[in-house]
Design a protein around this motif. Structure first.
Motif, PDB file in Angstrom:
ATOM      1  N   VAL A 182       0.820  -1.210   0.000  1.00 46.15           N
ATOM      2  CA  VAL A 182       0.000   0.000   0.000  1.00 46.15           C
ATOM      3  C   VAL A 182       0.859   1.267   0.000  1.00 46.15           C
ATOM      4  O   VAL A 182       0.630   2.157  -0.818  1.00 46.15           O
ATOM      5  CB  VAL A 182      -0.983  -0.006   1.191  1.00 46.15           C
ATOM      6  N   PRO A 183       1.871   1.402   0.884  1.00 46.05           N
ATOM      7  CA  PRO A 183       2.731   2.594   0.785  1.00 46.05           C
ATOM      8  C   PRO A 183       3.427   2.714  -0.567  1.00 46.05           C
ATOM      9  O   PRO A 183       3.586   3.818  -1.095  1.00 46.05           O
ATOM     10  CB  PRO A 183       3.748   2.398   1.920  1.00 46.05           C
ATOM     11  N   PHE A 184       3.821   1.584  -1.140  1.00 43.78           N
ATOM     12  CA  PHE A 184       4.465   1.612  -2.453  1.00 43.78           C
ATOM     13  C   PHE A 184       3.499   2.138  -3.513  1.00 43.78           C
ATOM     14  O   PHE A 184       3.869   2.958  -4.360  1.00 43.78           O
ATOM     15  CB  PHE A 184       4.952   0.219  -2.837  1.00 43.78           C
ATOM     16  N   LEU A 185       2.236   1.675  -3.478  1.00 45.37           N
ATOM     17  CA  LEU A 185       1.237   2.130  -4.436  1.00 45.37           C
ATOM     18  C   LEU A 185       0.954   3.620  -4.280  1.00 45.37           C
ATOM     19  O   LEU A 185       0.796   4.338  -5.265  1.00 45.37           O
ATOM     20  CB  LEU A 185      -0.053   1.325  -4.269  1.00 45.37           C
ATOM     21  N   LEU A 186       0.899   4.080  -3.033  1.00 42.20           N
ATOM     22  CA  LEU A 186       0.667   5.509  -2.795  1.00 42.20           C
ATOM     23  C   LEU A 186       1.835   6.346  -3.310  1.00 42.20           C
ATOM     24  O   LEU A 186       1.633   7.404  -3.921  1.00 42.20           O
ATOM     25  CB  LEU A 186       0.448   5.764  -1.299  1.00 42.20           C
ATOM     26  N   LEU A 187       3.058   5.872  -3.072  1.00 41.44           N
ATOM     27  CA  LEU A 187       4.242   6.586  -3.557  1.00 41.44           C
ATOM     28  C   LEU A 187       4.256   6.609  -5.081  1.00 41.44           C
ATOM     29  O   LEU A 187       4.534   7.652  -5.700  1.00 41.44           O
ATOM     30  CB  LEU A 187       5.508   5.920  -3.027  1.00 41.44           C
ATOM     31  N   ARG A 188       3.953   5.475  -5.707  1.00 44.11           N
ATOM     32  CA  ARG A 188       3.926   5.414  -7.164  1.00 44.11           C
ATOM     33  C   ARG A 188       2.864   6.362  -7.727  1.00 44.11           C
ATOM     34  O   ARG A 188       3.086   7.034  -8.739  1.00 44.11           O
ATOM     35  CB  ARG A 188       3.650   3.985  -7.625  1.00 44.11           C
ATOM     36  N   HIS A 189       1.734   6.424  -7.059  1.00 43.65           N
ATOM     37  CA  HIS A 189       0.650   7.313  -7.485  1.00 43.65           C
ATOM     38  C   HIS A 189       1.099   8.769  -7.466  1.00 43.65           C
ATOM     39  O   HIS A 189       0.900   9.516  -8.427  1.00 43.65           O
ATOM     40  CB  HIS A 189      -0.551   7.110  -6.568  1.00 43.65           C
ATOM     41  N   GLU A 190       1.748   9.179  -6.378  1.00 40.59           N
ATOM     42  CA  GLU A 190       2.188  10.566  -6.269  1.00 40.59           C
ATOM     43  C   GLU A 190       3.296  10.880  -7.273  1.00 40.59           C
ATOM     44  O   GLU A 190       3.326  11.978  -7.842  1.00 40.59           O
ATOM     45  CB  GLU A 190       2.641  10.853  -4.839  1.00 40.59           C
ATOM     46  N   LEU A 191       4.191   9.933  -7.500  1.00 42.69           N
ATOM     47  CA  LEU A 191       5.250  10.155  -8.498  1.00 42.69           C
ATOM     48  C   LEU A 191       4.654  10.300  -9.899  1.00 42.69           C
ATOM     49  O   LEU A 191       5.116  11.122 -10.704  1.00 42.69           O
ATOM     50  CB  LEU A 191       6.247   8.998  -8.473  1.00 42.69           C
ATOM     51  N   ARG A 192       3.611   9.553 -10.196  1.00 45.04           N
ATOM     52  CA  ARG A 192       2.956   9.670 -11.499  1.00 45.04           C
ATOM     53  C   ARG A 192       2.260  11.026 -11.641  1.00 45.04           C
ATOM     54  O   ARG A 192       2.250  11.607 -12.733  1.00 45.04           O
ATOM     55  CB  ARG A 192       1.947   8.540 -11.681  1.00 45.04           C
ATOM     56  N   LEU A 193       1.683  11.510 -10.553  1.00 41.92           N
ATOM     57  CA  LEU A 193       1.065  12.836 -10.602  1.00 41.92           C
ATOM     58  C   LEU A 193       2.110  13.909 -10.876  1.00 41.92           C
ATOM     59  O   LEU A 193       1.888  14.819 -11.691  1.00 41.92           O
ATOM     60  CB  LEU A 193       0.332  13.136  -9.291  1.00 41.92           C
TER      61      LEU A 193
END
Length: 204
Positions: free
Chosen positions: A9-20
């Motif tokens: 879950v933290p990895f997915l959140l980090l990936r999401h923010e990096l994509r933004l």
């Protein structure tokens, strides 16, 4: 919670923010993500632009208000200011992601990509599409096998499939869908382009 979820879950959140953040760069550079030569792109962000920038403006006003309230506590003020500024960046990044990640129709590969910012990217082979039509909907009841990607609480294109495709959610959950509803600024153009591409891939 299953094993590994605390890490995932933290990895997915980090990936999401990096994509933004990457979307902000693409938006500034006037580039489009995932559109190969010969493909057609169909935007869907026009209807949400005013709302998103209105939300960003509210965040800015809230940041100014908190700065005034916390002026006597500099340490807390600096932390809150950083968080507020980052929130504004993410809000603008969300809109940027919707702009630079449009729906993409690639006749060469025979795939229609239905997208929504960095959250959804469904690849639909043209041969699996049984029908595509312009259909304006303002209400969407959750149903098994249906994926509704409303923009401004509405969808304008309905894609029905002869065979299901897999939708992967933000948190990595898989489910099969047979109906995909989305919004396109040029809904009629998207429907016509998909039908032409389907005819080109029809088996003689």
């Amino acid at each position: 919670m299953k094993g590994g979820s605390l890490v995932t879950v933290p990895f997915l959140l980090l990936r999401h923010e990096l994509r933004l953040l990457a979307s902000l760069w693409l938006w500034t550079a006037r580039r489009t993500h995932g559109a190969a030569d010969g493909s057609a792109v169909f935007g869907y962000a026009r209807g949400q632009g005013a709302m998103m920038f209105g939300f960003a403006f509210v965040c800015v006003v809230e940041s100014v208000g908190m700065s005034v309230l916390l002026r006597d506590w500099p340490a807390v003020h600096h932390v809150v200011l950083v968080l507020d500024v980052y929130t504004v960046v993410l809000v603008v990044g969300l809109h940027a992601a919707s702009v630079v990640r449009p729906h993409v129709l690639d006749p060469a590969s025979g795939v229609l990509r239905i997208r929504r910012a960095v959250h959804v990217d469904v690849r639909i082979p043209l041969e699996r599409i049984s029908s595509v039509r312009r259909e304006l909907r303002a209400t969407h009841e959750p149903r098994n096998g249906e994926l509704n990607l409303a923009v401004g609480a509405r969808t304008s294109v309905t894609v029905e499939l002869a065979e299901p495709v897999t939708h992967v959610s933000f948190l990595g959950r898989h489910r099969e869908v047979r109906v995909v509803r989305c919004h396109a600024d040029d809904a009629g153009g998207l429907v016509r382009a998909v039908n032409r591409a389907r005819e080109g891939h029809a088996v003689p």
